[in-house]
Design an enzyme around this catalytic site. Sequence first.
Site, PDB file in Angstrom:
ATOM      1  N   ASP A 195      -2.025   7.516  -0.028  1.00  0.00           N
ATOM      2  CA  ASP A 195      -0.813   7.239   0.579  1.00  0.00           C
ATOM      3  C   ASP A 195      -0.397   8.714   0.691  1.00  0.00           C
ATOM      4  O   ASP A 195      -0.822   9.811   0.191  1.00  0.00           O
ATOM      5  CB  ASP A 195       0.135   6.440  -0.590  1.00  0.00           C
ATOM      6  CG  ASP A 195       1.457   6.539  -0.160  1.00  0.00           C
ATOM      7  OD1 ASP A 195       1.756   6.157   0.897  1.00  0.00           O
ATOM      8  OD2 ASP A 195       2.439   7.123  -0.820  1.00  0.00           O
ATOM      9  N   ASP A 200       3.718  10.096   1.229  1.00  0.00           N
ATOM     10  CA  ASP A 200       5.031  10.326   0.585  1.00  0.00           C
ATOM     11  C   ASP A 200       4.973  10.141  -0.830  1.00  0.00           C
ATOM     12  O   ASP A 200       4.819   8.975  -1.228  1.00  0.00           O
ATOM     13  CB  ASP A 200       6.070   9.834   1.306  1.00  0.00           C
ATOM     14  CG  ASP A 200       6.377  10.296   2.737  1.00  0.00           C
ATOM     15  OD1 ASP A 200       6.428  11.315   2.937  1.00  0.00           O
ATOM     16  OD2 ASP A 200       6.352   9.439   3.710  1.00  0.00           O
ATOM     17  N   THR A 255      -0.673   5.454   5.390  1.00  0.00           N
ATOM     18  CA  THR A 255       0.933   5.483   5.021  1.00  0.00           C
ATOM     19  C   THR A 255       1.598   4.470   5.919  1.00  0.00           C
ATOM     20  O   THR A 255       1.254   4.234   6.810  1.00  0.00           O
ATOM     21  CB  THR A 255       1.275   7.208   5.295  1.00  0.00           C
ATOM     22  OG1 THR A 255       2.860   7.120   5.321  1.00  0.00           O
ATOM     23  CG2 THR A 255       0.874   7.244   6.904  1.00  0.00           C
ATOM     24  N   SER A 256       2.809   4.289   5.087  1.00  0.00           N
ATOM     25  CA  SER A 256       3.764   3.456   5.765  1.00  0.00           C
ATOM     26  C   SER A 256       4.586   4.201   6.884  1.00  0.00           C
ATOM     27  O   SER A 256       5.428   3.488   7.526  1.00  0.00           O
ATOM     28  CB  SER A 256       4.787   2.716   4.843  1.00  0.00           C
ATOM     29  OG  SER A 256       3.996   1.953   3.925  1.00  0.00           O
ATOM     30  N   ASP A 271       1.973   5.840  -5.367  1.00  0.00           N
ATOM     31  CA  ASP A 271       2.938   6.107  -6.109  1.00  0.00           C
ATOM     32  C   ASP A 271       3.871   5.139  -6.179  1.00  0.00           C
ATOM     33  O   ASP A 271       4.660   5.053  -7.159  1.00  0.00           O
ATOM     34  CB  ASP A 271       3.867   7.350  -5.634  1.00  0.00           C
ATOM     35  CG  ASP A 271       4.649   7.395  -4.371  1.00  0.00           C
ATOM     36  OD1 ASP A 271       5.678   7.580  -4.548  1.00  0.00           O
ATOM     37  OD2 ASP A 271       4.055   6.852  -3.373  1.00  0.00           O
ATOM     38  N   LYS A 306       2.620  -2.305   3.829  1.00  0.00           N
ATOM     39  CA  LYS A 306       2.400  -2.689   2.324  1.00  0.00           C
ATOM     40  C   LYS A 306       3.491  -3.537   2.114  1.00  0.00           C
ATOM     41  O   LYS A 306       4.753  -3.300   2.690  1.00  0.00           O
ATOM     42  CB  LYS A 306       2.294  -1.296   1.603  1.00  0.00           C
ATOM     43  CG  LYS A 306       1.373  -0.156   2.158  1.00  0.00           C
ATOM     44  CD  LYS A 306       1.312   1.104   1.534  1.00  0.00           C
ATOM     45  CE  LYS A 306       0.304   1.964   1.819  1.00  0.00           C
ATOM     46  NZ  LYS A 306       0.775   3.424   1.637  1.00  0.00           N
TER      47      LYS A 306
END
Length: 221
Positions: free
Chosen positions: A17, A19, A110-111, A167, A142
């Site tokens: 991931d 961030d 990543t989102s 995270d 996600k």
Amino acid sequence: MPESALPSRPLAALLFDMDGTIISSIASAERIWSRWAEAHGLDVAAFLPTIHGVQSVETIRRLNLPGIDPVAEAAAITEAEMADVDDIVAIPGARAFLEALPRDRWAIVTSAPRQLAERRLAAAGMPVPDLLVAAEDVARGKPAPDCFLMAAERLGVAASDCLVFEDAPAGIRAAEAAGAGVVVVTATHREPVRTGHPAIADYIRLGVAKAQDGIRVTRTG
């Protein structure tokens, strides 16, 4: 869980991931989302914990605010985030750890939209992998497993042979649903998160060993 619980088995690939996992953009994101929440009459303190780990459009959509176009609002927020990158920094040790990995054995999942992801990585001085799976690459973000399954497929490996560094709860659930191993990065956590997975505060004592049967995550010092 302690770092001693990190998996020792050989791994086909590592999936990260972005961030909160390899960079910290919390200050930037929360400034922008706080202004947005205030403008829409939301309880900012209650709202901010919900923004992490999921696509912006989904964060807005699940609020069911009357008269709001989630796609347009998410696009406006992304534009604001693109302009606010001054205090985005790498998680300690992350850059060196990523640069030690074979380029065909890791990806960022990543989102965030791709342009925002690339902007934030550049602001933090982080390497960009050959494979970056971003928000627009999957129909379901996600906590659906689609993004991690796609990353594994594009790397030519099974998701079950991958280790995901995450995270946020949504990302952890996505990795679990994909059948991958999980390491929780706690660098930006304000409160302890109990997941049953091994956890690391940063990457300073992590290394990577190459082997015929894959790569292994090691501890140094």
